[in-house]
Design an enzyme around this catalytic site. Structure first.
Site: not given
Length: 422
Positions: A233-235, A250, A265
Site C-alpha cells: 500500500d501507501t509509501v 504520504v 487514508q
C-alpha cells in the site's frame, strides 16, 4: 536486527529499558557527527509500504528507498526546508514501478488508476491533499502545491483556498497550476496491469462460487484479495531539517480492485501523515507517515494518535502502546478479523550542550517504525551520512499478521551551525 523486534500477540509485554544495541546499530550518523560536525543538518526516514515484500524483489525495494533518501538529503544539503525535502523523497517513491503510488499504482474495478496523497508542514501546520485523482504522475506535487497556495492566504473576494481536492476537480486544478497531466496508458505498468488481470480472474471465480447456500464465501475470498497483506500500500516519508522543522508526506494508489472514487487514508487529515513542530505544550517535534489498509487507518486516525503518543518520555514504549491500543485493539476495529497497517515516526528535540556553543547546535532524533503486516521496507539517512541505510522489517516467525507487531528504530544526533569544525 532480530533482537530489536518486539512481537505483540494479544497484549503488549512491558519491555525492558532500551538495549545498547538498539542505539548502537543505528547511530553511525551520530558517531560521525561528533567527530566531523558540518554546517548542514537534517534527517529523512522513508517507507515503501507495509504489506509483503518478497525476497526476490528485496533489492528493488531497498534501492528505491535509498534513492528517495538521497533525493531528500540533496535538498537538505542545498538549504531546503523539511517540506521541500519530503516532497522530493515522495516523487522518487512515486516514480518507481515497484511501489503502489503514482505510476504503476493498483488499478481499480474499472481498470483505472486513482491516487491519493497528502503532505503536512510541521512549522505552519498547513496541510495539502488530493484524493482519487487520475492522470497525474506525481500526486504529491499537487498536494504540495495546494499547501503552498493555502499559505499565501485568501483568494479573491475573501474565498478560503482549498486544502483537499478530489477527482476531476483535483486534476483540473493541478493542470491549471502548471502540473502536467499524464496519459492513462503511461500511468499503468506491466506489473500493475498483470496484477489487475490476476485479481480480476480471482473475483470472477469468487462470483461464480457465490451461491444461495454459501453467500459468505464470495465475500470472504474477495476480502482476502483486496485486503490481504500481500498487497503493498501507501509509501511515505518524514523529514527534520537543520532548523528543527518537521514535515511528513504520504502517497498511494489504494487497495487493488477498489471501487472507483474510493479515497484512502493517504488523503485523509490525521490518518495518512502528521507533522508538528514542538511548542509550549509539546516538548518534541513529531512526524508520522502511515501505510496499510486505508479503512483501518482512517477509522483510527492513526497518524495523529501516534504523534500525540510520542510526547511521552519513552518513544519506543509509547509507539508500541499506540499501535496496540489505538490500532490493533481499537474498539473502532473490533469487528475486523485482522488489522493491517504500519507507521514510520520520528521525534526530535534540541540537545543541551555542555558547555553551550554559540556556533554549533545539536538535535537528538529518535526514529522508529512499526507494522502489523508481514513486512515493511524502510530507508533512512542524515544529511551528514555518505549513504542511506535500508532494511526490510519482518514479523518474527510464527507471528500472525494483523494481530502481532514488529517495532524497530534508532537514534541519531545531528549537529549544525554557522561554522564547520576543523
Amino acid at each position: 536486527m532480530e533482537d530489536l523486534i518486539t512481537c505483540v500477540e494479544e497484549q503488549p509485554q512491558p519491555p525492558s529499558s532500551l538495549p545498547n544495541s538498539w542505539t548502537n546499530q543505528h547511530s553511525d550518523s551520530a558517531q560521525r557527527t561528533d567527530e566531523e560536525p558540518k554546517a548542514v543538518g537534517g534527517f529523512v526516514l522513508v517507507h515503501a509500504g507495509a504489506g509483503y515484500h518478497s525476497e526476490s524483489k528485496a533489492k528493488e525495494y531497498k534501492h528505491v528507498c535509498k534513492r528517495a533518501c538521497q533525493r531528500a538529503v540533496e535538498r537538505l544539503r542545498a538549504g531546503a526546508l523539511a517540506m521541500e525535502a519530503v516532497a522530493a523523497a515522495l516523487v522518487e517513491l512515486e516514480d518507481s514501478p515497484f511501489t503502489n503510488a503514482g505510476m504503476g499504482s493498483n488499478l481499480n474495478l474499472s481498470g483505472e488508476i486513482e491516487c491519493d496523497a497528502s503532505i503536512m508542514d510541521g512549522k505552519s501546520l498547513h496541510y495539502g491533499s488530493v484524493g482519487a485523482i487520475r492522470g497525474i504522475k506525481n500526486p504529491v506535487l499537487v498536494a504540495h502545491r495546494l499547501l503552498c497556495e493555502a499559505q499565501k492566504g485568501k483568494l479573491s473576494a475573501g474565498r478560503i483556498p482549498p486544502c483537499f481536492l478530489v477527482g476531476r476537480g483535483a486534476h483540473d486544478w493541478a493542470v491549471a497550476h502548471g502540473i502536467p497531466p499524464c496519459p492513462a496508458e503511461k500511468m499503468a505498468t506491466k506489473f500493475s496491469l498483470s496484477a489487475y488481470k490476476r485479481n480480476k480472474r480471482k473475483m470472477e471465480i469468487a462470483e461464480k462460487m457465490d451461491t444461495p447456500e454459501n453467500p459468505m464465501k464470495r465475500r470472504r475470498q474477495s476480502s482476502e484479495t483486496e485486503n490481504g497483506s500481500e498487497c503493498l500500500d501507501t509509501v511515505g516519508a518524514i523529514v527534520v531539517d537543520q532548523e528543527g522543522n518537521v514535515a511528513a508526506a504520504v502517497s498511494s494508489g489504494g487497495l487493488a480492485m477498489k471501487h472507483p472514487g474510493r479515497v484512502g487514508q493517504a488523503a485523509h487529515y490525521g490518518c495518512g501523515c502528521w507533522a508538528q513542530n514542538s511548542c509550549n505544550s509539546n516538548p518534541y517535534s513529531t512526524a508520522v507517515s502511515t501505510s496499510g489498509c486505508g479503512e483501518h487507518l482512517i477509522r483510527t486516525m492513526l497518524a495523529r494518535e501516534c504523534s500525540v503518543a510520542l510526547q511521552a518520555e519513552d518513544a519506543h514504549q509509547a509507539l508500541l502502546d499506540a499501535m496496540q491500543n489505538q490500532f490493533i485493539s481499537s474498539p473502532f476495529l473490533a469487528s475486523e478479523d485482522r488489522v493491517l497497517g504500519g507507521v514510520i515516526v520520528l521525534r526530535c528535540c534540541r540537545c543541551e550542550e555542555d558547555p553551550p556553543s554559540q556556533d554549533l547546535q545539536a538535535s537528538l532524533v529518535e526514529f522508529l517504525w512499526s507494522h502489523s503486516t508481514e513486512s515493511m521496507c524502510v530507508g533512512y539517512m542524515s544529511a551528514q551520512d555518505s549513504r542511506a541505510k535500508t532494511h526490510i522489517s519482518r514479523l518474527p516467525p510464527g507471528a500472525v499478521p494483523g494481530h502481532s507487531l514488529a517495532i524497530e528504530g534508532g537514534v541519531c544526533r545531528l549537529t549544525s551551525g554557522a561554522q564547520a569544525a576543523p
